[in-house]
Scaffold this active site. Structure first.
Site, PDB file in Angstrom:
ATOM      1  N   GLY A 133      -7.669  11.168  -0.453  1.00  0.00           N
ATOM      2  CA  GLY A 133      -8.647  10.079  -0.467  1.00  0.00           C
ATOM      3  C   GLY A 133      -8.278   8.907  -1.366  1.00  0.00           C
ATOM      4  O   GLY A 133      -9.108   8.016  -1.608  1.00  0.00           O
ATOM      5  N   LEU A 150      -5.996   6.372  -0.847  1.00  0.00           N
ATOM      6  CA  LEU A 150      -5.971   5.107  -0.095  1.00  0.00           C
ATOM      7  C   LEU A 150      -7.396   4.651   0.228  1.00  0.00           C
ATOM      8  O   LEU A 150      -7.713   3.472   0.126  1.00  0.00           O
ATOM      9  CB  LEU A 150      -5.158   5.256   1.202  1.00  0.00           C
ATOM     10  CG  LEU A 150      -5.247   4.030   2.117  1.00  0.00           C
ATOM     11  CD1 LEU A 150      -4.682   2.785   1.436  1.00  0.00           C
ATOM     12  CD2 LEU A 150      -4.532   4.275   3.433  1.00  0.00           C
ATOM     13  N   THR A 151      -8.249   5.599   0.581  1.00  0.00           N
ATOM     14  CA  THR A 151      -9.632   5.241   0.913  1.00  0.00           C
ATOM     15  C   THR A 151     -10.281   4.525  -0.263  1.00  0.00           C
ATOM     16  O   THR A 151     -10.933   3.479  -0.101  1.00  0.00           O
ATOM     17  CB  THR A 151     -10.425   6.517   1.285  1.00  0.00           C
ATOM     18  OG1 THR A 151      -9.700   7.194   2.312  1.00  0.00           O
ATOM     19  CG2 THR A 151     -11.821   6.205   1.759  1.00  0.00           C
ATOM     20  N   TYR A 182      -5.261   2.253   9.661  1.00  0.00           N
ATOM     21  CA  TYR A 182      -6.237   1.257   9.200  1.00  0.00           C
ATOM     22  C   TYR A 182      -7.484   1.065  10.064  1.00  0.00           C
ATOM     23  O   TYR A 182      -8.413   0.386   9.635  1.00  0.00           O
ATOM     24  CB  TYR A 182      -5.535  -0.095   8.991  1.00  0.00           C
ATOM     25  CG  TYR A 182      -4.571  -0.047   7.823  1.00  0.00           C
ATOM     26  CD1 TYR A 182      -5.059  -0.051   6.522  1.00  0.00           C
ATOM     27  CD2 TYR A 182      -3.205   0.062   8.012  1.00  0.00           C
ATOM     28  CE1 TYR A 182      -4.192   0.016   5.439  1.00  0.00           C
ATOM     29  CE2 TYR A 182      -2.325   0.134   6.940  1.00  0.00           C
ATOM     30  CZ  TYR A 182      -2.824   0.107   5.659  1.00  0.00           C
ATOM     31  OH  TYR A 182      -1.984   0.193   4.590  1.00  0.00           O
ATOM     32  N   VAL A 197       0.843  -1.201   0.000  1.00  0.00           N
ATOM     33  CA  VAL A 197       0.000   0.000   0.000  1.00  0.00           C
ATOM     34  C   VAL A 197       0.878   1.251   0.000  1.00  0.00           C
ATOM     35  O   VAL A 197       1.727   1.414   0.874  1.00  0.00           O
ATOM     36  CB  VAL A 197      -0.913   0.009   1.259  1.00  0.00           C
ATOM     37  CG1 VAL A 197      -1.611   1.347   1.405  1.00  0.00           C
ATOM     38  CG2 VAL A 197      -1.922  -1.129   1.185  1.00  0.00           C
ATOM     39  N   PHE A 209       4.321 -10.030   5.352  1.00  0.00           N
ATOM     40  CA  PHE A 209       4.010  -9.968   3.922  1.00  0.00           C
ATOM     41  C   PHE A 209       3.737  -8.542   3.538  1.00  0.00           C
ATOM     42  O   PHE A 209       3.614  -7.677   4.418  1.00  0.00           O
ATOM     43  CB  PHE A 209       2.815 -10.878   3.552  1.00  0.00           C
ATOM     44  CG  PHE A 209       1.558 -10.588   4.331  1.00  0.00           C
ATOM     45  CD1 PHE A 209       0.615  -9.657   3.874  1.00  0.00           C
ATOM     46  CD2 PHE A 209       1.306 -11.219   5.547  1.00  0.00           C
ATOM     47  CE1 PHE A 209      -0.550  -9.385   4.594  1.00  0.00           C
ATOM     48  CE2 PHE A 209       0.148 -10.953   6.272  1.00  0.00           C
ATOM     49  CZ  PHE A 209      -0.778 -10.031   5.787  1.00  0.00           C
TER      50      PHE A 209
HETATM   51  C1  LIG Z   1      -0.514   5.790   4.331  1.00  0.00           C
HETATM   52  C2  LIG Z   1      -0.855   6.299   2.922  1.00  0.00           C
HETATM   53  C3  LIG Z   1      -1.017   5.102   2.003  1.00  0.00           C
HETATM   54  C4  LIG Z   1      -2.184   7.090   3.041  1.00  0.00           C
HETATM   55  O1  LIG Z   1      -2.642   7.411   1.736  1.00  0.00           O
HETATM   56  P1  LIG Z   1      -3.622   8.658   1.472  1.00  0.00           P
HETATM   57  O2  LIG Z   1      -4.083   8.549   0.065  1.00  0.00           O
HETATM   58  O3  LIG Z   1      -2.959   9.888   1.933  1.00  0.00           O
HETATM   59  O4  LIG Z   1      -4.813   8.339   2.469  1.00  0.00           O
HETATM   60  P2  LIG Z   1      -6.264   9.003   2.382  1.00  0.00           P
HETATM   61  O5  LIG Z   1      -6.174  10.364   1.785  1.00  0.00           O
HETATM   62  O6  LIG Z   1      -7.234   8.064   1.771  1.00  0.00           O
HETATM   63  O7  LIG Z   1      -6.561   9.126   3.942  1.00  0.00           O
HETATM   64  C5  LIG Z   1      -7.753   8.711   4.532  1.00  0.00           C
HETATM   65  C6  LIG Z   1      -7.772   9.187   5.964  1.00  0.00           C
HETATM   66  O8  LIG Z   1      -6.701   8.546   6.680  1.00  0.00           O
HETATM   67  C7  LIG Z   1      -5.846   9.533   7.276  1.00  0.00           C
HETATM   68  N1  LIG Z   1      -4.486   9.053   7.151  1.00  0.00           N
HETATM   69  C8  LIG Z   1      -3.906   8.562   6.032  1.00  0.00           C
HETATM   70  N2  LIG Z   1      -2.635   8.215   6.306  1.00  0.00           N
HETATM   71  C9  LIG Z   1      -2.432   8.487   7.606  1.00  0.00           C
HETATM   72  C10 LIG Z   1      -1.304   8.336   8.457  1.00  0.00           C
HETATM   73  N3  LIG Z   1      -0.141   7.850   7.997  1.00  0.00           N
HETATM   74  N4  LIG Z   1      -1.424   8.724   9.749  1.00  0.00           N
HETATM   75  C11 LIG Z   1      -2.600   9.216  10.200  1.00  0.00           C
HETATM   76  N5  LIG Z   1      -3.701   9.376   9.431  1.00  0.00           N
HETATM   77  C12 LIG Z   1      -3.610   9.017   8.149  1.00  0.00           C
HETATM   78  C13 LIG Z   1      -6.065  10.785   6.451  1.00  0.00           C
HETATM   79  O9  LIG Z   1      -5.758  11.938   7.167  1.00  0.00           O
HETATM   80  C14 LIG Z   1      -7.543  10.682   6.122  1.00  0.00           C
HETATM   81  O10 LIG Z   1      -8.277  11.104   7.244  1.00  0.00           O
HETATM   82  P3  LIG Z   1      -9.695  11.866   7.094  1.00  0.00           P
HETATM   83  O11 LIG Z   1     -10.601  10.889   6.391  1.00  0.00           O
HETATM   84  O12 LIG Z   1     -10.095  12.138   8.500  1.00  0.00           O
HETATM   85  O13 LIG Z   1      -9.403  13.072   6.282  1.00  0.00           O
HETATM   86  C15 LIG Z   1       0.250   7.230   2.392  1.00  0.00           C
HETATM   87  O14 LIG Z   1       0.394   8.303   3.279  1.00  0.00           O
HETATM   88  C16 LIG Z   1       1.584   6.536   2.195  1.00  0.00           C
HETATM   89  O15 LIG Z   1       1.870   6.039   1.121  1.00  0.00           O
HETATM   90  N6  LIG Z   1       2.434   6.506   3.256  1.00  0.00           N
HETATM   91  C17 LIG Z   1       3.784   5.919   3.146  1.00  0.00           C
HETATM   92  C18 LIG Z   1       3.752   4.420   2.876  1.00  0.00           C
HETATM   93  C19 LIG Z   1       2.919   3.687   3.896  1.00  0.00           C
HETATM   94  O16 LIG Z   1       3.054   3.878   5.100  1.00  0.00           O
HETATM   95  N7  LIG Z   1       2.030   2.806   3.412  1.00  0.00           N
HETATM   96  C20 LIG Z   1       1.169   1.976   4.235  1.00  0.00           C
HETATM   97  C21 LIG Z   1       1.759   0.613   4.298  1.00  0.00           C
HETATM   98  S1  LIG Z   1       0.978  -0.423   5.474  1.00  0.00           S
END
Ligand SMILES: CC(C)(COP(=O)(O)OP(=O)(O)OC[C@H]1O[C@@H](n2cnc3c(N)ncnc32)[C@H](O)[C@@H]1OP(=O)(O)O)[C@@H](O)C(=O)NCCC(=O)NCCS
Length: 412
Positions: free
Chosen positions: A95, A97-98, A126, A85, A412
């Site tokens: 949005g 990831l959502t 998550y 992810v 994984f």
């Molecule tokens: C984590 C990640 C995938 C989130 O993607 P994104 O497209 O920014 O997520 P979204 O915009 O759909 O966020 C949905 C909600 O989750 C929250 N959120 C997303 N990532 C977050 C984080 N790391 N910490 C806290 N809140 C987070 C957002 O603020 C948002 O909240 P809201 O609905 O209250 O506004 C991205 O930040 C990323 O690639 N991070 C680095 C790699 C990583 O950690 N991947 C996950 C592997 S398990």
């Protein structure tokens, strides 16, 4: 420009993997990405790779892998293991990831995978998607200056050091026997084993990976350990670090024999083992148990019930009982409602019910208790479970508890 979520074509895999590396701010050498591609091609996994695409650019990634997940009982269910992810830094918090998670959960439901599992890079991501932490991972560091076991006699049997190609033949059936009884464990595929053995070369300044097996006096292999070492002579005497990668035992004697081997390795100053269960028995074998320190404790596997009734029917329950569970699921509202669960050691039935719930909780909290490692009463004390009929939390604890602490030894 609009963002589209779609599966990738195999020809896009290397680009997709590079975007994931960018999201993690990690280097991802081309040969590593190619090895990963080969592994996932072998598993027909590439069709389960999702991309968020803007024009010609991939700006977000997610994938899932179907695992046989062991549940309390033991029982087995097919779980959707969410992985890979990432969203590129320029497109975060819009949005993406959502939307990827909506596709992931819809896909799991269509394929009949009642449960989804993952490891989280950060705790805050998550819960909103209905996942709850269900197992813990510990790291132990054992100083080897007092390596005595309470019982000085090692178990009878034979320890044997084997090379990677031999390990590829001998270890998988041992691991499978362990997975079959270990709640929270997932069965590893042949491509996973191939890739794991390939990764056995020296890395991060540590030695190649060594493999040691334990066989009982009849010659049956009952466990193995895989570890690397790193020399340290900076004190003027040897104080090597041994890093245990896996230690899997299907019997108590294999467990004891393998730990004895690791802790008494010549030149070792400390042995570190991470990704271990919280109920590590080693503490009860060592004469000086303070030499074993817990140097890390964190959430391990996260669980999400994609279909509440199918997931609750998949596992077995320690105590026979009935419970009306009120579930809130904001991310998949079709799951919200009250379910009547009849469960016991021989099986379970679960269906929607119009009666008043005995307990109420969020679907993410149900994910936390699902493998039996977290109790309803603990979550109730934290304000996460509401008891609507007297004694229901205690009844839920008796039903859901697992005599074996859930643990997933595979990442994984
Ligand atoms: C984590 C990640 C995938 C989130 O993607 P994104 O497209 O920014 O997520 P979204 O915009 O759909 O966020 C949905 C909600 O989750 C929250 N959120 C997303 N990532 C977050 C984080 N790391 N910490 C806290 N809140 C987070 C957002 O603020 C948002 O909240 P809201 O609905 O209250 O506004 C991205 O930040 C990323 O690639 N991070 C680095 C790699 C990583 O950690 N991947 C996950 C592997 S398990």
């Amino acid at each position: 420009m609009g963002i589209q979520i779609r599966s990738i074509a195999p020809s896009e895999f290397l680009q997709w993997a590079a975007v994931l590396a960018l999201a993690f701010t990690e280097t991802s050498p081309k040969d590593e990405r190619e090895r990963w591609k080969r592994e996932w091609e072998d598993e027909s996994q590439i069709g389960r790779c999702l991309a968020a695409v803007e024009g010609r650019d991939i700006v977000g990634t997610a994938a899932s892998e179907c695992f046989d997940l062991t549940l309390p009982g033991p029982a087995v269910t097919q779980a959707s293991g969410v992985t890979a992810v990432g969203v590129v830094p320029t497109h975060r918090r819009q949005g993406i990831l959502t939307r990827l998670m909506q596709h992931e959960m819809d896909g799991a439901a269509e394929r009949g995978e009642a449960v989804a599992i993952l490891y989280a890079s950060e705790t805050l991501i998550y819960g909103r998607f209905g996942f709850g932490p269900a197992t813990l991972h510990a790291e132990y560091t054992i100083a080897t200056d007092r390596p005595d076991f309470i019982d000085p006699t090692p178990p009878p049997g034979t320890l044997r050091i084997i090379d990677g190609q031999t390990a590829l033949k001998i270890l998988p059936p041992v691991a499978d026997r362990h997975v079959a009884v270990q709640p929270g464990a997932i069965r590893r595929s042949a491509p996973w084993w191939n890739a794991w053995i390939e990764e056995g070369k020296p890395q991060d300044g540590m030695s190649e990976r060594f493999y040691v097996t334990y066989a009982n006096p009849d010659g049956d292999v009952e466990g193995y350990a895989a570890y690397r070492g790193k020399g340290d002579w900076s004190r003027g005497y040897a104080h090597d670090t041994i890093r245990v990668n896996h230690l899997i035992a299907t019997t108590d004697r294999a467990y004891s024999a393998l730990w004895r081997y690791l802790i008494t390795l010549d030149l070792a100053g400390e042995v570190t083992a991470s990704g271990r269960p919280v109920d590590e028995t080693l503490r009860w074998l060592l004469a000086d148990s303070r030499r074993m320190r817990t140097t890390w404790l964190s959430d391990g596997l996260w669980v999400r019930l994609v279909s509440v009734p199918a997931a609750l029917e998949s596992r077995r329950y320690t105590a026979e009982g009935a419970l009306r569970i009120g579930v809130r699921d904001a991310f998949r509202p079709e799951n919200s409602g009250t379910y009547l669960l009849h469960g016991g050691p021989d099986g379970a039935r679960c269906r929607r019910d119009a009666g008043a719930p005995d307990i109420e909780l969020d679907v993410a909290r149900l994910g936390s208790v699902y493998l039996g490692g977290v109790s309803f009463s603990r979550l109730a004390r934290a304000g996460h479970v509401a008891e609507r009929s007297s004694g229901a939390v205690q009844r839920a604890d008796a039903m859901f508890s697992s005599p074996i602490e859930p643990w997933c030894p595979t990442s994984f």
